[in-house]
Design an enzyme around this catalytic site. Sequence first.
Site, PDB file in Angstrom:
ATOM      1  N   SER A 119      46.028  28.941  32.756  1.00 41.43           N
ATOM      2  CA  SER A 119      44.960  28.667  33.932  1.00 41.43           C
ATOM      3  C   SER A 119      45.162  27.385  34.765  1.00 41.43           C
ATOM      4  CB  SER A 119      43.515  28.814  33.317  1.00 41.43           C
ATOM      5  OG  SER A 119      42.577  28.124  34.384  1.00 41.43           O
ATOM      6  N   TYR A 142      44.806  29.256  41.400  1.00 46.42           N
ATOM      7  CA  TYR A 142      43.509  29.557  42.168  1.00 46.42           C
ATOM      8  C   TYR A 142      44.030  28.847  43.550  1.00 46.42           C
ATOM      9  CZ  TYR A 142      40.195  30.334  38.678  1.00 46.42           C
ATOM     10  OH  TYR A 142      39.309  30.980  37.620  1.00 46.42           O
ATOM     11  N   THR A 168      44.901  34.195  41.741  1.00 47.96           N
ATOM     12  CA  THR A 168      43.559  34.755  41.455  1.00 47.96           C
ATOM     13  C   THR A 168      42.893  34.531  42.666  1.00 47.96           C
ATOM     14  OG1 THR A 168      43.499  34.078  38.989  1.00 47.96           O
ATOM     15  CG2 THR A 168      41.420  34.401  40.114  1.00 47.96           C
ATOM     16  N   LYS A 264      45.308  38.873  41.384  1.00 43.92           N
ATOM     17  CA  LYS A 264      44.376  39.037  40.142  1.00 43.92           C
ATOM     18  C   LYS A 264      42.790  39.196  40.903  1.00 43.92           C
ATOM     19  CE  LYS A 264      42.367  37.316  35.820  1.00 43.92           C
ATOM     20  NZ  LYS A 264      41.134  36.463  36.297  1.00 43.92           N
ATOM     21  N   HIS A 288      36.547  39.416  37.485  1.00 44.10           N
ATOM     22  CA  HIS A 288      36.611  38.107  36.735  1.00 44.10           C
ATOM     23  C   HIS A 288      35.683  37.905  35.461  1.00 44.10           C
ATOM     24  CE1 HIS A 288      38.079  34.029  38.096  1.00 44.10           C
ATOM     25  NE2 HIS A 288      37.350  33.623  37.074  1.00 44.10           N
TER      26      HIS A 288
HETATM   27  C1  FNR Z   1      37.783  33.344  33.087  1.00 42.95           C
HETATM   28  N1  FNR Z   1      38.589  33.872  33.898  1.00 42.95           N
HETATM   29  C2  FNR Z   1      39.501  33.005  34.613  1.00 42.95           C
HETATM   30  N2  FNR Z   1      40.319  33.872  35.588  1.00 42.95           N
HETATM   31  C3  FNR Z   1      41.094  33.146  36.362  1.00 42.95           C
HETATM   32  O1  FNR Z   1      42.010  33.768  37.186  1.00 42.95           O
HETATM   33  N3  FNR Z   1      41.305  31.657  36.227  1.00 42.95           N
HETATM   34  C4  FNR Z   1      40.684  30.911  35.186  1.00 42.95           C
HETATM   35  O2  FNR Z   1      40.668  29.730  35.211  1.00 42.95           O
HETATM   36  C5  FNR Z   1      39.527  31.749  34.628  1.00 42.95           C
HETATM   37  N4  FNR Z   1      38.733  31.140  33.575  1.00 42.95           N
HETATM   38  C6  FNR Z   1      37.924  31.828  32.836  1.00 42.95           C
HETATM   39  C7  FNR Z   1      37.070  31.334  31.953  1.00 42.95           C
HETATM   40  C8  FNR Z   1      36.340  31.893  30.959  1.00 42.95           C
HETATM   41  C9  FNR Z   1      35.545  31.209  29.956  1.00 42.95           C
HETATM   42  C10 FNR Z   1      36.317  33.214  31.055  1.00 42.95           C
HETATM   43  C11 FNR Z   1      35.652  33.963  30.169  1.00 42.95           C
HETATM   44  C12 FNR Z   1      36.911  34.011  31.970  1.00 42.95           C
HETATM   45  C13 FNR Z   1      38.597  35.273  34.007  1.00 42.95           C
HETATM   46  C14 FNR Z   1      39.370  35.998  32.994  1.00 42.95           C
HETATM   47  O3  FNR Z   1      40.931  35.670  33.414  1.00 42.95           O
HETATM   48  C15 FNR Z   1      39.319  37.525  32.811  1.00 42.95           C
HETATM   49  O4  FNR Z   1      39.374  38.146  34.000  1.00 42.95           O
HETATM   50  C16 FNR Z   1      37.931  37.965  32.143  1.00 42.95           C
HETATM   51  O5  FNR Z   1      37.580  37.097  31.112  1.00 42.95           O
HETATM   52  C17 FNR Z   1      38.185  39.332  31.839  1.00 42.95           C
HETATM   53  O6  FNR Z   1      36.940  39.678  31.049  1.00 42.95           O
HETATM   54  P1  FNR Z   1      36.708  39.787  29.617  1.00 42.95           P
HETATM   55  O7  FNR Z   1      37.745  40.183  28.772  1.00 42.95           O
HETATM   56  O8  FNR Z   1      36.327  38.326  29.287  1.00 42.95           O
HETATM   57  O9  FNR Z   1      35.659  40.871  29.517  1.00 42.95           O
END
Ligand code: FNR
Length: 392
Positions: A119, A142, A168, A264, A288
Amino acid sequence: LASRIVPFAPTTDMIISSCTDYRAAAQSKLPPFLFHYVDGGAYAERTLRRNVDDLADIALRQRVLRNMSELSLETRLFGETLAMPVALAPVGLAGMLARRGEVQAARAADRKGIPFTLSTVSVCPIEEVAPGLSRPMWFQLYVLKDRGFMRNALERAQAAGCSTLVFTVDMPVPGARYRDAHSGMSGPRAEWRRYLQAMRHPAWSWDVGLFGRPHDLGNVSAYRGRPTGLEDYIGWLAANFDPSISWKDLEWIRDFWKGPMVIKGILDPEDARDAVRFGADGIVVSNHGGRQLDGVLSSARALPPIADAVKGQLAILADGGVRNGLDVVRMLALGADTVLLGRAFAYALAVGGEAGVANLLGLIEREMRVAMTLTGAKSIAEINVDLLDREG
Ligand code: FNR
């Protein structure tokens, strides 16, 4: 399938046989604010729940007596071979869930033969995570107001050998996450200190990872408004993420980045078509993890019309609510080529570090084998809409 994990806290010494167990163990191990940061979603968390429930509701056709002794889970994506059609999603601050957490998760993914995505808001810097992996890491970016920062991050990711860029686009502003608002992304100082001591974490501050020395991600250490404490995290996101972004702004990134570029956060077939027109190599169908616009479609429901619109024109990745190997097969049947794991691996990382994530991936693989055997799919290519039970 059960294996005994003995994490640091005696209260979490329990039999682990599923992601549900990892979630429960993570809850008893992590300081509450950190657990809720991972576990929570936006507003009333409807989309978060729908992601899980809608996927679990997908019924597959049971098929029997087809000699399923030989199965192949291997797949190809962007010129890489994946041992199974799974990758670890970018999870910000994953480095707080275990000591040097991103390094541990990346190693587990690498050992399993699947990609890890770092990330933008990681604790461990790109240069700490990428070396030592046998396959190239993916990097997630991002949209920040400071384009110089973005360019610098891309240069560093490229120099470290990252293959795929996951860009993203569903967070031009952070969603309203009430659990984080209540916790203030922090806890009582004593609780926090106990946690850091227990995981032998170097005194944690923003002076790690992306945001400063000694693991300096270039100009961000001099970046105006960088957070001074975890309490500032959401405010920092709100101040520095860029809501003015449009497809036009992405062109320089596409031209600058040498490898595959994946967009994404696509949830609408029209946006998926735009991604094809833009020349993206792939999309991630994602809301997300229910952390942004609550009430939007679950990934399981958004995916089929998107697959109808663009399948075959770019790679379709999907995430949201995937908690086991059966869910992976369901997502593939709905039209995904590869599936990302978010919270599932985050819980396992919090409980067992690298061993926890490796164990979770082993569980997912075995569950996929069971689902494939019982649906008569001998290879990933054979998992398609025909597996869906339309009456189910
Ligand atoms: C995320 N997600 C996320 N996505 C992204 O593009 N950059 C990021 O830094 C983060 N950070 C993040 C932190 C936490 C704690 C979570 C739970 C999620 C979203 C992640 O990439 C993904 O899209 C989702 O977590 C998918 O859903 P599930 O598998 O958690 O249900």
